[in-house]
Design a protein around this motif. Sequence first.
Motif, mmCIF file in Angstrom:
data_model
loop_
_atom_site.group_PDB
_atom_site.id
_atom_site.type_symbol
_atom_site.label_atom_id
_atom_site.label_comp_id
_atom_site.label_asym_id
_atom_site.label_seq_id
_atom_site.Cartn_x
_atom_site.Cartn_y
_atom_site.Cartn_z
ATOM 1 N N UNK A 162 0.847 -1.183 0.000
ATOM 2 C CA UNK A 162 0.000 0.000 0.000
ATOM 3 C C UNK A 162 0.896 1.252 0.000
ATOM 4 N N UNK A 163 1.214 1.777 -1.175
ATOM 5 C CA UNK A 163 2.089 2.959 -1.236
ATOM 6 C C UNK A 163 1.354 4.208 -0.758
ATOM 7 N N UNK A 164 2.101 5.258 -0.424
ATOM 8 C CA UNK A 164 1.465 6.504 0.008
ATOM 9 C C UNK A 164 0.529 7.069 -1.065
ATOM 10 N N UNK A 165 -0.570 7.641 -0.625
ATOM 11 C CA UNK A 165 -1.584 8.206 -1.527
ATOM 12 C C UNK A 165 -0.984 9.253 -2.465
ATOM 13 N N UNK A 166 -0.103 10.117 -1.951
ATOM 14 C CA UNK A 166 0.485 11.161 -2.803
ATOM 15 C C UNK A 166 1.288 10.558 -3.956
ATOM 16 N N UNK A 167 1.992 9.462 -3.684
ATOM 17 C CA UNK A 167 2.720 8.768 -4.750
ATOM 18 C C UNK A 167 1.748 8.205 -5.784
ATOM 19 N N UNK A 168 0.670 7.582 -5.307
ATOM 20 C CA UNK A 168 -0.327 7.013 -6.224
ATOM 21 C C UNK A 168 -0.917 8.093 -7.120
ATOM 22 N N UNK A 169 -1.271 9.226 -6.528
ATOM 23 C CA UNK A 169 -1.812 10.341 -7.319
ATOM 24 C C UNK A 169 -0.786 10.837 -8.334
ATOM 25 N N UNK A 170 0.476 10.921 -7.925
ATOM 26 C CA UNK A 170 1.530 11.377 -8.831
ATOM 27 C C UNK A 170 1.705 10.406 -9.995
ATOM 28 N N UNK A 171 1.645 9.101 -9.727
ATOM 29 C CA UNK A 171 1.801 8.103 -10.790
ATOM 30 C C UNK A 171 0.667 8.208 -11.799
ATOM 31 N N UNK A 172 -0.562 8.290 -11.301
ATOM 32 C CA UNK A 172 -1.731 8.369 -12.181
ATOM 33 C C UNK A 172 -1.682 9.668 -12.997
ATOM 34 N N UNK A 173 -1.316 10.754 -12.334
ATOM 35 C CA UNK A 173 -1.213 12.053 -13.021
ATOM 36 C C UNK A 173 -0.125 12.012 -14.098
ATOM 37 N N UNK A 174 1.048 11.471 -13.758
ATOM 38 C CA UNK A 174 2.164 11.394 -14.709
ATOM 39 C C UNK A 174 1.799 10.552 -15.925
ATOM 40 N N UNK A 175 1.028 9.498 -15.705
ATOM 41 C CA UNK A 175 0.620 8.613 -16.805
ATOM 42 C C UNK A 175 -0.542 9.194 -17.612
ATOM 43 N N UNK A 176 -1.116 10.303 -17.148
ATOM 44 C CA UNK A 176 -2.210 10.944 -17.877
ATOM 45 C C UNK A 176 -3.555 10.272 -17.707
ATOM 46 N N UNK A 177 -3.769 9.606 -16.579
ATOM 47 C CA UNK A 177 -5.034 8.919 -16.307
ATOM 48 C C UNK A 177 -5.898 9.818 -15.427
ATOM 49 N N UNK A 178 -7.165 9.931 -15.781
ATOM 50 C CA UNK A 178 -8.103 10.754 -15.012
ATOM 51 C C UNK A 178 -8.359 10.127 -13.647
ATOM 52 N N UNK A 179 -8.470 10.976 -12.615
ATOM 53 C CA UNK A 179 -8.763 10.469 -11.275
ATOM 54 C C UNK A 179 -9.831 11.292 -10.579
ATOM 55 N N UNK A 180 -10.649 10.603 -9.847
ATOM 56 C CA UNK A 180 -11.566 11.211 -8.880
ATOM 57 C C UNK A 180 -11.655 10.242 -7.725
ATOM 58 N N UNK A 181 -11.724 10.759 -6.526
ATOM 59 C CA UNK A 181 -11.828 9.896 -5.357
ATOM 60 C C UNK A 181 -10.506 9.291 -4.946
ATOM 61 N N UNK A 182 -10.510 8.519 -3.858
ATOM 62 C CA UNK A 182 -9.272 7.929 -3.341
ATOM 63 C C UNK A 182 -8.735 6.838 -4.261
ATOM 64 N N UNK A 183 -7.416 6.670 -4.235
ATOM 65 C CA UNK A 183 -6.763 5.635 -5.030
ATOM 66 C C UNK A 183 -6.270 4.482 -4.176
ATOM 67 N N UNK A 184 -6.353 4.638 -2.855
ATOM 68 C CA UNK A 184 -5.926 3.583 -1.940
ATOM 69 C C UNK A 184 -6.942 3.443 -0.824
#
Length: 139
Positions: A114-136
């Motif tokens: 379970x990586x840190x939420x900020x890292x998960x958001x950064x990975x999804x953002x860097x890959x260009x994937x849309x996000x809403x809501x928690x990722x972990x």
Amino acid sequence: MTHYTDLSPYSYDESSRDMLNVGWLGPEHEYTTGVVDQRVVQALVTLSTAYENQMRGFHHCAFCDADRLWVSDSPGGGTRTWLGSAEIRVEGEDGILYASPNLIIHYITEHQYFPPEDFCRAAVRTAGIETTGPLTLVD
């Protein structure tokens, strides 16, 4: 493989930028487990093809002793990326740069890391994937 505590300063190799460690796990150290959104895994697989800080040899998983692990960027095969010899680096919206071994994909999918939420958001953002809501979600 070397163990570093999540969000500790990166020191595995020289870099011109300050970075934080994420996902440098070892069996003698505890780590947080939980459920990670599939978008994070998809982002990391996509980003793993960039081969940041590529090394010559391979590390295998010290938790299950799996050897020569790989991922594919599409269900039909696509680009095959070998895990255990490179890093994935992502930058958060706040400018923080994170470095993780590409084995992080295996740790998440097979060992419930379970990586840190900020890292998960950064990975999804860097890959260009849309996000809403928690990722972990914590177990």
